[in-house]
Scaffold this motif. Structure first.
Motif, short mmCIF file in Angstrom:
data_model
loop_
_atom_site.label_atom_id
_atom_site.label_comp_id
_atom_site.label_asym_id
_atom_site.label_seq_id
_atom_site.Cartn_x
_atom_site.Cartn_y
_atom_site.Cartn_z
N ASP A 108 0.63 -1.43 0.02
CA ASP A 108 0.02 -0.05 0.20
C ASP A 108 0.92 1.26 -0.13
O ASP A 108 1.68 1.34 1.08
CB ASP A 108 -1.01 0.02 1.17
CG ASP A 108 -1.97 -1.28 1.05
OD1 ASP A 108 -2.36 -1.45 0.18
OD2 ASP A 108 -2.45 -1.51 2.23
N ASN A 121 5.02 4.49 1.38
CA ASN A 121 5.25 3.32 2.21
C ASN A 121 6.32 2.71 1.58
O ASN A 121 6.72 3.18 0.42
CB ASN A 121 3.87 2.43 2.26
CG ASN A 121 4.11 1.31 3.22
OD1 ASN A 121 5.06 1.51 4.09
ND2 ASN A 121 2.96 0.52 3.19
N ALA A 136 7.44 -7.06 5.47
CA ALA A 136 6.94 -6.10 6.66
C ALA A 136 7.14 -4.73 5.93
O ALA A 136 8.23 -4.34 5.55
CB ALA A 136 7.71 -6.20 8.08
N ASP A 137 6.10 -3.95 6.06
CA ASP A 137 6.45 -2.45 5.51
C ASP A 137 6.14 -1.36 6.50
O ASP A 137 5.96 -1.73 7.77
CB ASP A 137 5.29 -2.35 4.46
CG ASP A 137 3.69 -2.13 5.19
OD1 ASP A 137 3.47 -1.78 6.20
OD2 ASP A 137 2.87 -2.61 4.33
N THR A 141 2.33 -3.25 8.56
CA THR A 141 1.88 -4.94 8.06
C THR A 141 2.61 -5.68 7.59
O THR A 141 3.90 -5.44 7.17
CB THR A 141 0.76 -4.13 6.98
OG1 THR A 141 -0.14 -3.19 7.26
CG2 THR A 141 -0.01 -5.47 6.34
N SER A 143 2.79 -9.07 5.35
CA SER A 143 2.11 -9.84 4.64
C SER A 143 3.09 -11.00 4.10
O SER A 143 4.17 -10.94 4.00
CB SER A 143 1.89 -8.87 3.33
OG SER A 143 2.86 -8.56 2.76
N ARG A 155 -2.20 -11.06 5.37
CA ARG A 155 -1.68 -10.06 5.75
C ARG A 155 -2.43 -9.82 7.22
O ARG A 155 -3.52 -10.10 7.30
CB ARG A 155 -1.81 -8.79 4.88
CG ARG A 155 -3.26 -8.23 4.71
CD ARG A 155 -3.02 -6.88 4.11
NE ARG A 155 -2.38 -6.92 2.70
CZ ARG A 155 -1.77 -5.65 2.07
NH1 ARG A 155 -1.82 -4.84 2.72
NH2 ARG A 155 -1.17 -6.07 1.17
N GLU A 156 -1.48 -9.28 8.01
CA GLU A 156 -1.85 -8.74 9.43
C GLU A 156 -1.26 -7.45 9.95
O GLU A 156 -0.24 -7.28 9.58
CB GLU A 156 -1.64 -9.98 10.14
CG GLU A 156 -2.15 -9.68 11.68
CD GLU A 156 -2.19 -10.88 12.52
OE1 GLU A 156 -1.97 -10.91 13.69
OE2 GLU A 156 -2.45 -12.10 11.88
N VAL A 157 -1.86 -6.46 10.57
CA VAL A 157 -1.19 -5.33 11.17
C VAL A 157 -0.48 -5.98 12.17
O VAL A 157 -0.74 -6.50 13.12
CB VAL A 157 -2.21 -4.57 11.71
CG1 VAL A 157 -1.55 -3.18 12.23
CG2 VAL A 157 -3.21 -4.15 10.44
#
Length: 261
Positions: A108, A121, A136-137, A141, A143, A155-157
């Motif tokens: 994103d 990002n 990892a961004d 997040t 993913s 994906r997960e926060v």
């Protein structure tokens, strides 16, 4: 449930012996560097350290002029592939050892800073093993994608400072500054999670995937200074104490956890 097998300074981890006297995989005592990608990539292109960070430079394959000398946030190499998280555009390039770009993913691209200002990002951590690519961004997040097809699995926060994939690609682990989470790499189910640590910055699986090494920066020494304020007659009017923390003298430490699977 995960159990702690070793907790101490890295300088005391050779040989690496668990608290119960059992030997632990020696490679876990080799703290993986953070943010230091390999200098020469499989296709002969290079990542070069500069004042402005890490740049990708060289010729070969389909490396175009828009990519040459572009800034790189993260890199991972393995399984005949290498992956670059580019600083611009939120792009993640998956390339073959021959220099062919197999896929271009985009995290994103716009995130909001703590001041509410839109900023770009980027993928700040990459981990690749066993047919699993974890990303990892900067937005916080994690993913997981298939590095061959580019298809996202889940994906997960989770604001990861450290990221690792088990050698068989079955598990993904990430660390924040004070917590660790381990997922099933296919389903995204959380299989282990614990907290209570401090200043975590990286982690790595053992070669058999049964242990997880967690590295932190160590406790920073604090210098206390007493400051006395005097009035115009040179009489003490107040006393204050200030504390200064520096990175000098910090000893990196290692914790090894045996995993429950």
């Amino acid at each position: 449930m995960q159990t702690c097998a070793f907790d101490g300074a890295l300088e005391d981890a050779d040989p690496l012996v668990a608290e119960d006297g059992a030997a632990l995989p020696a490679e876990l005592a080799l703290a993986p560097p953070v943010g230091t990608p390999p200098q020469t990539l499989p296709d002969g292109t290079e990542l070069v350290e500069s004042y402005f960070g890490v740049s990708w430079s060289g010729t070969g394959g389909d490396l175009g002029p828009s990519d040459s000398t572009s800034g790189v946030e993260s890199a991972a190499v393995g399984e005949g592939l290498y992956v670059l998280g580019m600083r611009a555009g939120g792009r993640v390039l998956i390339r073959s050892a021959s220099g062919e770009t197999l896929d271009t993913l985009v995290v994103d691209n716009i995130m909001e800073s703590s001041l509410g200002i839109p900023v770009a990002n980027a993928a700040v951590r990459l981990a690749l093993a066993g047919g699993t690519l974890a990303i990892a961004d900067r937005a916080g997040t994690v993913s997981v994608v298939d590095p061959v097809t580019g298809a996202e699995r889940w994906r997960e926060v989770f604001g990861a400072r450290g990221l690792a994939v088990s050698p068989d690609g079955a598990r993904v682990a990430a660390a924040t500054a004070d917590a660790i989470r381990v997922w099933d790499a296919v389903t995204g189910e959380t299989v282990a999670e614990w907290a209570g640590m401090e200043r975590l910055h990286n982690l790595a699986f053992s070669s058999d995937g049964t242990a997880l090494a967690v590295y932190n920066h160590g406790t920073l020494p604090t210098t206390s200074t007493r400051v006395t304020t005097r009035d115009h007659n040179n009489n003490p009017s107040s006393v204050a104490r200030s504390e200064t923390t520096t990175i000098e003298g910090a000893k990196p430490s290692l914790t090894v956890w045996r995993l429950p699977f």
